[in-house]
Design an enzyme around this catalytic site. Structure first.
Site, PDB file in Angstrom:
ATOM      1  N   LYS A 113       0.831  -1.218   0.000  1.00  0.00           N
ATOM      2  CA  LYS A 113       0.000   0.000   0.000  1.00  0.00           C
ATOM      3  C   LYS A 113       0.854   1.252   0.000  1.00  0.00           C
ATOM      4  O   LYS A 113       0.493   2.260  -0.621  1.00  0.00           O
ATOM      5  CB  LYS A 113      -0.972  -0.016   1.178  1.00  0.00           C
ATOM      6  CG  LYS A 113      -2.112  -1.006   0.924  1.00  0.00           C
ATOM      7  CD  LYS A 113      -3.060  -1.143   2.087  1.00  0.00           C
ATOM      8  CE  LYS A 113      -4.154  -2.147   1.756  1.00  0.00           C
ATOM      9  NZ  LYS A 113      -4.889  -2.563   2.959  1.00  0.00           N
ATOM     10  N   LYS A 195      -8.092 -11.373 -10.027  1.00  0.00           N
ATOM     11  CA  LYS A 195      -9.342 -11.799  -9.389  1.00  0.00           C
ATOM     12  C   LYS A 195     -10.385 -10.684  -9.451  1.00  0.00           C
ATOM     13  O   LYS A 195     -10.041  -9.517  -9.637  1.00  0.00           O
ATOM     14  CB  LYS A 195      -9.068 -12.206  -7.944  1.00  0.00           C
ATOM     15  CG  LYS A 195      -8.461 -11.108  -7.087  1.00  0.00           C
ATOM     16  CD  LYS A 195      -8.424 -11.463  -5.612  1.00  0.00           C
ATOM     17  CE  LYS A 195      -8.383 -10.188  -4.790  1.00  0.00           C
ATOM     18  NZ  LYS A 195      -9.093 -10.162  -3.562  1.00  0.00           N
ATOM     19  N   LYS A 198     -13.018  -5.248  -5.556  1.00  0.00           N
ATOM     20  CA  LYS A 198     -13.926  -4.137  -5.286  1.00  0.00           C
ATOM     21  C   LYS A 198     -13.657  -2.933  -6.175  1.00  0.00           C
ATOM     22  O   LYS A 198     -14.568  -2.240  -6.556  1.00  0.00           O
ATOM     23  CB  LYS A 198     -13.787  -3.696  -3.825  1.00  0.00           C
ATOM     24  CG  LYS A 198     -14.431  -4.635  -2.837  1.00  0.00           C
ATOM     25  CD  LYS A 198     -14.725  -3.923  -1.531  1.00  0.00           C
ATOM     26  CE  LYS A 198     -14.791  -4.900  -0.371  1.00  0.00           C
ATOM     27  NZ  LYS A 198     -13.512  -4.978   0.365  1.00  0.00           N
TER      28      LYS A 198
END
Ligand code: ADP
Ligand code: TRP
Length: 331
Positions: A113, A195, A198
């Site tokens: 991140k 995958k 969101k």
């Protein structure tokens, strides 16, 4: 016999999708009768990467509504919002004195991140695993249903729990990542790249809030090829993913028919996708409609969130009483 305590959280950082459903929420629903379950919306955690809160309230409501629409019963489990439980923040403070800078900096999710947001490497991002440990330990949970990417955080939660117990006395059990059943399902995105998720790959991810036309459109655009030329071939992963989806949402005989067609090299992917699209619409539309009903009923949402908060605080405050007693901060 006391039921084991189970806990898991979902960050309200976007729309929930089929991967969240089959990888997480379906398991929550299956656990609600046999365990003492705590499920929550991790809105504090979302601030570490999503400081803009314009959409946050909506997202929190949607996650709650979608979890219920998927079958979670707020009378059976504690379904709550993280920021409603101040005991988590207090525990986070105590645990942060037992967490070392070096180990936090080495955490994989922190490094990932930090790379993605070099201008906002905030202290909350660094201490993300400490807050997550507090979420878990505040209810003295022992089973935490999460995906593989969260295993390192679980290991850190165990370390913090053990350090606390060693220094101040035995308060916490050591939590383990838990996989309900043996299959760990991974739903790939429809374009075959990574995958379903969101926030990335939105046209290749099926969201629980997608309308019927969008569902059909996304599935008809899913990646395929010209089909196998030798019988009983191994399926390429993007084709395997269509079969996985079909197995999850279609009747068994439909799956068997297309699987045989594949093995006999007579499969027509157009027909398969048309069938899958209709079965997916039949699967998603009741969830979407139920979630929309709940989401538009603010009074009901408030009642559910309040009920969850009461249950969560009841358990969390009992733990904090023990914690303060062990540290010697009970004046
Ligand atoms: P996202 O990557 O969409 O932000 P999260 O990382 O918040 O999802 O994951 C929430 C839960 O959903 C986790 O338990 C995770 O294992 C599961 N999950 C997320 N994406 C998938 C997927 N494509 N297939 C299976 N499970 C998934
Ligand atoms: N870190 C988890 C994720 O990204 C979300 C989360 C926050 C969580 N606190 C938790 C999961 C506690 C399980 C237990 O998916």
């Amino acid at each position: 016999m006391n039921k084991e305590v189970v806990l898991s959280g979902i960050r309200p950082t976007g729309f929930l999708h089929l991967g969240n459903y089959f990888g997480a929420m379906r398991n929550y629903v299956r656990m609600q009768d046999n365990f003492n379950c705590y499920f929550f919306v991790a809105n504090w955690h979302s601030l570490t990467t999503h400081p803009d809160t314009k959409e946050l309230q909506n997202s929190v409501h949607r996650v709650i509504a979608e979890n219920i629409a998927c079958g979670l019963n707020p009378d059976k489990v504690a379904l709550y919002v993280q920021s409603d439980v101040p005991e988590i923040a207090e525990l986070y403070l105590y645990l942060s004195m037992l967490a070392y800078k070096g180990e936090l900096e080495k955490t994989t999710t922190f490094k990932d991140k930090a790379r993605l947001q070099p201008d906002n490497i905030n202290a909350g991002l660094l201490t993300y695993p400490v807050l997550m440990a507090s979420d878990i330990l505040v209810h003295r949970a022992v089973k935490v249903p999460v995906g593989k990417d969260q295993e390192q955080h679980l290991e850190m939660a165990r370390n913090f729990a053990e350090r606390f117990n060693y220094r101040y006395g035995p308060v916490f059990p050591t939590p383990q990542a838990f996989n309900f059943g043996n299959e760990l399902i991974k739903i790939m995105s429809l374009d075959g790249n990574g995958k379903m998720s969101k926030s990335e790959n939105q046209m290749a991810t099926l969201y629980l809030a997608d309308d019927n036309d969008i569902i059909r459109k996304k599935i008809m655009k899913a990646k395929t090829d010209s089909g196998p030329t030798t019988s009983n071939s191994i399926k390429p992963d993007y084709i395997e993913n269509l079969f996985t989806l079909m197995k999850l949402v279609s009747n068994e005989d439909v799956y068997t028919k297309f699987n045989e067609d594949f093995n006999n090299c007579i499969i027509r992917y157009g027909d398969m996708k048309k069938q899958l699209a209709e079965d997916m619409v039949a699967f998603i539309s009741p969830i979407r409609e139920k979630a929309a009903d709940i989401q538009s009923n603010k009074e009901l949402l408030t009642t559910i969130i309040h009920q969850g908060k009461e249950k969560a605080r009841y358990s969390a405050s009992a733990t904090l009483t023990e914690v303060r007693k062990s540290i010697g901060m009970n004046y």
